[in-house]
Design a protein around this motif. Structure first.
Motif, mmCIF file in Angstrom:
data_model
loop_
_atom_site.group_PDB
_atom_site.id
_atom_site.type_symbol
_atom_site.label_atom_id
_atom_site.label_comp_id
_atom_site.label_asym_id
_atom_site.label_seq_id
_atom_site.Cartn_x
_atom_site.Cartn_y
_atom_site.Cartn_z
ATOM 1 N N MET A 136 0.970 -1.281 0.048
ATOM 2 C CA MET A 136 0.029 -0.097 -0.113
ATOM 3 C C MET A 136 0.947 1.153 0.075
ATOM 4 O O MET A 136 0.330 2.251 0.099
ATOM 5 C CB MET A 136 -0.980 -0.148 1.200
ATOM 6 C CG MET A 136 -1.925 -1.152 1.211
ATOM 7 S SD MET A 136 -2.974 -1.216 -0.204
ATOM 8 C CE MET A 136 -3.896 0.384 -0.191
ATOM 9 N N HIS A 178 -6.834 -7.312 6.582
ATOM 10 C CA HIS A 178 -8.197 -6.439 6.732
ATOM 11 C C HIS A 178 -7.945 -5.507 7.589
ATOM 12 O O HIS A 178 -8.375 -4.413 7.436
ATOM 13 C CB HIS A 178 -9.281 -7.736 7.208
ATOM 14 C CG HIS A 178 -10.452 -7.377 7.112
ATOM 15 N ND1 HIS A 178 -11.177 -7.060 6.004
ATOM 16 C CD2 HIS A 178 -11.300 -6.283 7.999
ATOM 17 C CE1 HIS A 178 -12.417 -6.296 6.175
ATOM 18 N NE2 HIS A 178 -12.436 -6.164 7.587
ATOM 19 N N LEU A 228 -5.924 -2.632 6.074
ATOM 20 C CA LEU A 228 -6.671 -1.882 5.101
ATOM 21 C C LEU A 228 -7.718 -0.727 6.158
ATOM 22 O O LEU A 228 -7.857 0.315 5.625
ATOM 23 C CB LEU A 228 -7.454 -2.788 4.236
ATOM 24 C CG LEU A 228 -6.593 -3.399 3.029
ATOM 25 C CD1 LEU A 228 -7.375 -4.223 2.308
ATOM 26 C CD2 LEU A 228 -5.773 -2.490 2.476
ATOM 27 N N PHE A 270 -9.794 2.370 4.558
ATOM 28 C CA PHE A 270 -10.729 1.442 3.737
ATOM 29 C C PHE A 270 -12.053 0.820 4.585
ATOM 30 O O PHE A 270 -11.734 0.478 5.761
ATOM 31 C CB PHE A 270 -10.050 0.421 2.947
ATOM 32 C CG PHE A 270 -9.101 0.766 2.086
ATOM 33 C CD1 PHE A 270 -9.630 0.756 0.531
ATOM 34 C CD2 PHE A 270 -7.650 1.013 2.222
ATOM 35 C CE1 PHE A 270 -8.637 1.313 -0.420
ATOM 36 C CE2 PHE A 270 -6.959 1.357 1.342
ATOM 37 C CZ PHE A 270 -7.268 1.514 -0.200
ATOM 38 N N MET A 288 -12.522 -2.896 -1.160
ATOM 39 C CA MET A 288 -11.665 -3.281 0.024
ATOM 40 C C MET A 288 -11.565 -4.931 -0.068
ATOM 41 O O MET A 288 -10.269 -5.358 0.133
ATOM 42 C CB MET A 288 -12.462 -2.975 1.231
ATOM 43 C CG MET A 288 -11.436 -3.402 2.644
ATOM 44 S SD MET A 288 -12.251 -2.893 4.053
ATOM 45 C CE MET A 288 -11.008 -3.559 5.362
ATOM 46 N N GLN A 292 -8.002 -6.505 -0.671
ATOM 47 C CA GLN A 292 -7.392 -7.623 0.249
ATOM 48 C C GLN A 292 -7.305 -8.844 -0.401
ATOM 49 O O GLN A 292 -6.360 -9.569 -0.064
ATOM 50 C CB GLN A 292 -8.620 -7.782 1.328
ATOM 51 C CG GLN A 292 -8.475 -8.712 2.540
ATOM 52 C CD GLN A 292 -9.465 -9.056 3.281
ATOM 53 O OE1 GLN A 292 -9.979 -7.969 3.940
ATOM 54 N NE2 GLN A 292 -10.151 -10.069 3.347
#
Length: 185
Positions: free
Chosen positions: A29, A118, A121, A126, A137, A141
């Motif tokens: 990311m 998860h 994010l 997100f 999302m 993921q």
């Protein structure tokens, strides 16, 4: 990245794997490499308390994220380097994850990997409250997790090749006294 993990769940979990996948997800990311993340593994009672306190929902859940600094993955191209930041905390309940893994028919370690990504994010802003957000999302993921497993397979292949090479060099009379150096016996 600085990733701290604290296991207060009473359940043995692959902590190194969780740190590695969190680091991988943050790098995927484009989060600043100096960023800090805290992960806590808790029991179902603690998770139920957190779930009620912060979400006003009864019972435990699998993962909760508590963001600290506002970050944008990759940042804006015209913005100065955002520098390191404290991302926040991810709290995971391994016992709840084990139940979910059994229901889904996959290993608990995989479920913990999914929950870690998860949680990362969520820390990055997100969400999945709306259908379009959920699609974005969960798609992201899934891609990060797929790339993580590809990365692990590639590492395994490289290690197996390195072992084969060392074995071959040893059988033909070469030894390695230090990394990168070979000499004839």
């Amino acid at each position: 990245m600085s990733i701290e993990i604290s296991n207060e769940s009473g359940i043995e979990v692959p902590e190194r794997t969780l740190v590695d996948v969190a680091d991988f997800a943050l790098a995927a990311m484009d989060v600043h490499p100096g960023a800090e993340l805290s992960m806590a593994l808790v029991d179902t009672e603690t998770m139920a308390e957190l779930h009620m306190r912060w979400m006003d929902l009864p019972g435990p859940t699998d993962v909760m994220s508590f963001p600290m600094d506002e970050l944008t993955p990759g940042g804006r191209p015209d913005a100065p380097d955002p520098g390191p930041a404290m991302l926040g905390d991810i709290v995971i309940c391994p016992e709840f994850a084990a139940t979910q893994a059994a229901t889904a028919g996959h290993p608990v370690e995989h479920e913990l990997v999914v929950l870690t990504v998860h949680g990362v994010l969520h820390l990055l802003g997100f969400d999945h409250a709306e259908p379009d957000e959920e699609k974005e999302m969960f798609g992201l993921q899934g891609r990060i997790i797929e790339r993580w497993y590809d990365h692990l397979r590639a590492q395994g292949q490289a290690q197996r090749q390195q072992a084969r090479d060392a074995s071959l060099l040893n059988t033909i009379g070469f030894t390695s006294d230090e990394p990168g150096a070979t000499s004839e016996r």
